[in-house]
Design a protein around this motif. Structure first.
Motif, mmCIF file in Angstrom:
data_model
loop_
_atom_site.group_PDB
_atom_site.id
_atom_site.type_symbol
_atom_site.label_atom_id
_atom_site.label_comp_id
_atom_site.label_asym_id
_atom_site.label_seq_id
_atom_site.Cartn_x
_atom_site.Cartn_y
_atom_site.Cartn_z
ATOM 1 N N ASP A 231 0.840 -1.192 0.000
ATOM 2 C CA ASP A 231 0.000 0.000 0.000
ATOM 3 C C ASP A 231 0.875 1.243 0.000
ATOM 4 O OD1 ASP A 231 -3.231 0.381 0.645
ATOM 5 O OD2 ASP A 231 -2.020 2.138 1.133
ATOM 6 N N ILE A 232 0.369 2.294 -0.620
ATOM 7 C CA ILE A 232 1.126 3.538 -0.731
ATOM 8 C C ILE A 232 1.184 4.302 0.585
ATOM 9 C CG2 ILE A 232 -0.830 5.008 -1.401
ATOM 10 C CD1 ILE A 232 0.992 6.358 -3.426
ATOM 11 N N ALA A 233 0.263 4.014 1.507
ATOM 12 C CA ALA A 233 0.128 4.795 2.737
ATOM 13 C C ALA A 233 0.824 4.104 3.911
ATOM 14 C CB ALA A 233 -1.342 5.007 3.069
ATOM 15 N N PRO A 234 1.873 4.708 4.475
ATOM 16 C CA PRO A 234 2.524 4.104 5.640
ATOM 17 C C PRO A 234 1.566 3.883 6.803
ATOM 18 C CG PRO A 234 3.914 5.834 4.714
ATOM 19 C CD PRO A 234 2.586 5.923 4.010
ATOM 20 N N LYS A 235 0.631 4.797 7.012
ATOM 21 C CA LYS A 235 -0.312 4.653 8.122
ATOM 22 C C LYS A 235 -1.212 3.439 7.915
ATOM 23 C CE LYS A 235 -2.319 5.716 11.964
ATOM 24 N NZ LYS A 235 -1.628 5.413 13.243
ATOM 25 N N ALA A 236 -1.576 3.148 6.671
ATOM 26 C CA ALA A 236 -2.381 1.949 6.398
ATOM 27 C C ALA A 236 -1.616 0.696 6.804
ATOM 28 C CB ALA A 236 -2.753 1.887 4.925
ATOM 29 N N ILE A 237 -0.332 0.646 6.483
ATOM 30 C CA ILE A 237 0.483 -0.513 6.830
ATOM 31 C C ILE A 237 0.677 -0.599 8.340
ATOM 32 C CG2 ILE A 237 2.741 -1.596 6.578
ATOM 33 C CD1 ILE A 237 0.922 -1.802 4.095
ATOM 34 N N ASP A 238 0.855 0.537 9.020
ATOM 35 C CA ASP A 238 0.939 0.534 10.480
ATOM 36 C C ASP A 238 -0.323 -0.078 11.083
ATOM 37 O OD1 ASP A 238 3.415 1.739 10.397
ATOM 38 O OD2 ASP A 238 2.674 3.750 10.878
ATOM 39 N N ASN A 239 -1.477 0.384 10.586
ATOM 40 C CA ASN A 239 -2.747 -0.129 11.106
ATOM 41 C C ASN A 239 -2.907 -1.617 10.794
ATOM 42 O OD1 ASN A 239 -3.208 2.503 11.857
ATOM 43 N ND2 ASN A 239 -4.848 2.887 10.389
ATOM 44 N N LEU A 240 -2.525 -1.997 9.594
ATOM 45 C CA LEU A 240 -2.607 -3.403 9.193
ATOM 46 C C LEU A 240 -1.825 -4.292 10.153
ATOM 47 C CD1 LEU A 240 -2.887 -5.802 7.016
ATOM 48 C CD2 LEU A 240 -0.634 -4.982 6.256
ATOM 49 N N LEU A 241 -0.577 -3.937 10.415
ATOM 50 C CA LEU A 241 0.280 -4.779 11.249
ATOM 51 C C LEU A 241 -0.245 -4.829 12.682
ATOM 52 C CD1 LEU A 241 3.781 -3.772 9.851
ATOM 53 C CD2 LEU A 241 2.372 -5.770 9.264
ATOM 54 N N ARG A 242 -0.779 -3.723 13.170
ATOM 55 C CA ARG A 242 -1.386 -3.744 14.506
ATOM 56 C C ARG A 242 -2.618 -4.653 14.521
ATOM 57 N NH1 ARG A 242 -3.098 1.064 14.742
ATOM 58 N NH2 ARG A 242 -5.298 0.545 14.433
ATOM 59 N N VAL B 182 4.208 -3.824 3.068
ATOM 60 C CA VAL B 182 5.206 -3.136 2.251
ATOM 61 C C VAL B 182 4.630 -1.786 1.843
ATOM 62 C CG1 VAL B 182 6.531 -3.164 0.104
ATOM 63 C CG2 VAL B 182 6.128 -5.301 1.344
ATOM 64 N N VAL B 183 5.347 -0.716 2.141
ATOM 65 C CA VAL B 183 4.936 0.613 1.688
ATOM 66 C C VAL B 183 5.538 0.852 0.317
ATOM 67 C CG1 VAL B 183 5.020 3.089 2.147
ATOM 68 C CG2 VAL B 183 4.803 1.479 4.057
ATOM 69 N N ALA B 184 4.682 0.930 -0.687
ATOM 70 C CA ALA B 184 5.166 1.111 -2.053
ATOM 71 C C ALA B 184 4.031 1.565 -2.953
ATOM 72 C CB ALA B 184 5.758 -0.194 -2.599
ATOM 73 N N ASN B 185 4.410 2.258 -3.996
ATOM 74 C CA ASN B 185 3.483 2.634 -5.059
ATOM 75 C C ASN B 185 3.399 1.462 -6.027
ATOM 76 O OD1 ASN B 185 2.297 3.742 -7.425
ATOM 77 N ND2 ASN B 185 2.978 5.789 -6.805
ATOM 78 N N LEU B 186 2.197 1.033 -6.353
ATOM 79 C CA LEU B 186 2.026 -0.123 -7.226
ATOM 80 C C LEU B 186 2.731 0.063 -8.561
ATOM 81 C CD1 LEU B 186 0.758 -2.859 -7.775
ATOM 82 C CD2 LEU B 186 -1.363 -1.695 -8.414
ATOM 83 N N ALA B 187 2.794 1.289 -9.041
ATOM 84 C CA ALA B 187 3.402 1.553 -10.342
ATOM 85 C C ALA B 187 4.902 1.277 -10.351
ATOM 86 C CB ALA B 187 3.134 2.990 -10.769
ATOM 87 N N SER B 188 5.541 1.306 -9.166
ATOM 88 C CA SER B 188 6.993 1.102 -9.120
ATOM 89 C C SER B 188 7.398 -0.074 -8.245
ATOM 90 C CB SER B 188 7.676 2.374 -8.592
ATOM 91 O OG SER B 188 7.169 2.738 -7.322
ATOM 92 N N TYR B 189 6.446 -0.758 -7.640
ATOM 93 C CA TYR B 189 6.747 -1.873 -6.751
ATOM 94 C C TYR B 189 7.401 -3.022 -7.509
ATOM 95 C CZ TYR B 189 5.718 -5.979 -3.813
ATOM 96 O OH TYR B 189 5.795 -7.138 -3.079
ATOM 97 N N GLU B 190 8.456 -3.582 -6.914
ATOM 98 C CA GLU B 190 9.153 -4.723 -7.497
ATOM 99 C C GLU B 190 9.290 -5.800 -6.430
ATOM 100 O OE1 GLU B 190 9.967 -5.296 -10.496
ATOM 101 O OE2 GLU B 190 9.833 -3.335 -11.461
ATOM 102 N N PRO B 191 8.467 -6.839 -6.475
ATOM 103 C CA PRO B 191 8.571 -7.890 -5.453
ATOM 104 C C PRO B 191 9.853 -8.695 -5.612
ATOM 105 C CG PRO B 191 7.041 -8.548 -7.175
ATOM 106 C CD PRO B 191 7.427 -7.132 -7.466
ATOM 107 N N ALA B 192 10.304 -9.259 -4.499
ATOM 108 C CA ALA B 192 11.530 -10.053 -4.529
ATOM 109 C C ALA B 192 11.282 -11.446 -5.103
ATOM 110 C CB ALA B 192 12.102 -10.170 -3.120
#
Length: 208
Positions: free
Chosen positions: A65-76, A90-100
């Motif tokens: 997700d692009i929003a760090p706060k969304a990921i914070d809430n998710l993990l909690r 993972v905080v990332a923009n879908l347009a540039s995200y590159e999974p490992a």
């Protein structure tokens, strides 16, 4: 990553718990049984309505997700549900995200709408390429039909009727299910009423 949309989404997730509700979308719940056991990428998964449901069903879920706060809430939320070992963010923009690595399945609910139309072919091709052979994609996104599409920028992605289905079929995927249906959106019109907006939803399997 553009700071403006990131800040807008961050503010929303900071102001409200479970922004999109606690339950998975009806389409994800309906088709979750077709997912291959293993890993799921939830693209634009926010604070976890789909991810927590899928993790509870035994999958290992990576939420992007692009929003760090969304990921914070998710993990909690994952910790509180006893699912921390099955959910990562993972905080990332879908347009540039590159999974490992590739994923067994990919889920995306109402995220492709926010991909600029000019970027859609590249982004959708990458989503398909990130899916392992035999894996499943469950995708929901808005069509051109509805109040939200009429009021929003045309540069975003509003699918024509049947288009999402055709894109997967043209790429050689087996379409297991496709429907178009109306939902009431969180966004409201000038009179304060939720927009009625048509959704296109597809569940498809990548050829082995």
């Amino acid at each position: 990553m553009s700071e403006r949309p990131q800040r807008r989404w961050d503010d929303m997730y900071a102001a409200e718990e479970f922004v999109w509700g606690r339950e998975p979308t009806d389409w994800v719940r309906r088709w979750a049984g077709t997912l291959v056991p293993g890993s799921v990428a939830d693209l634009g998964g926010g604070d976890g309505r789909n991810a927590l449901f899928l993790a509870g069903a035994g999958h290992t879920v990576t939420v992007v997700d692009i929003a760090p706060k969304a990921i914070d809430n998710l993990l909690r939320n994952a910790r509180e549900a006893g699912l921390a070992d099955r959910v990562r963010g993972v905080v990332a923009n879908l347009a540039s995200y590159e999974p490992a690595e590739e994923f067994d399945n990919i889920v995306s609910s109402y995220t492709l709408t926010f991909v600029p139309r000019t970027d859609l072919p590249r982004v959708l091709d990458r989503i398909m390429s990130w899916t392992r052979d035999g894996g499943i994609n469950i995708v929901e996104s808005f069509t051109e039909q509805g109040g939200l599409a009429a009021a929003a920028p045309p540069t975003l992605t509003w699918f024509a009727r049947g288009e999402l289905d055709e894109l997967y079929r043209a790429a050689g995927w087996e379409v297991l299910g496709y429907e178009e249906f109306n939902i009431q959106t969180k966004q409201r019109d000038e009179s304060g009423q939720p927009h009625t907006q048509e959704t296109a939803a597809v569940t498809a399997r990548k050829s082995a």
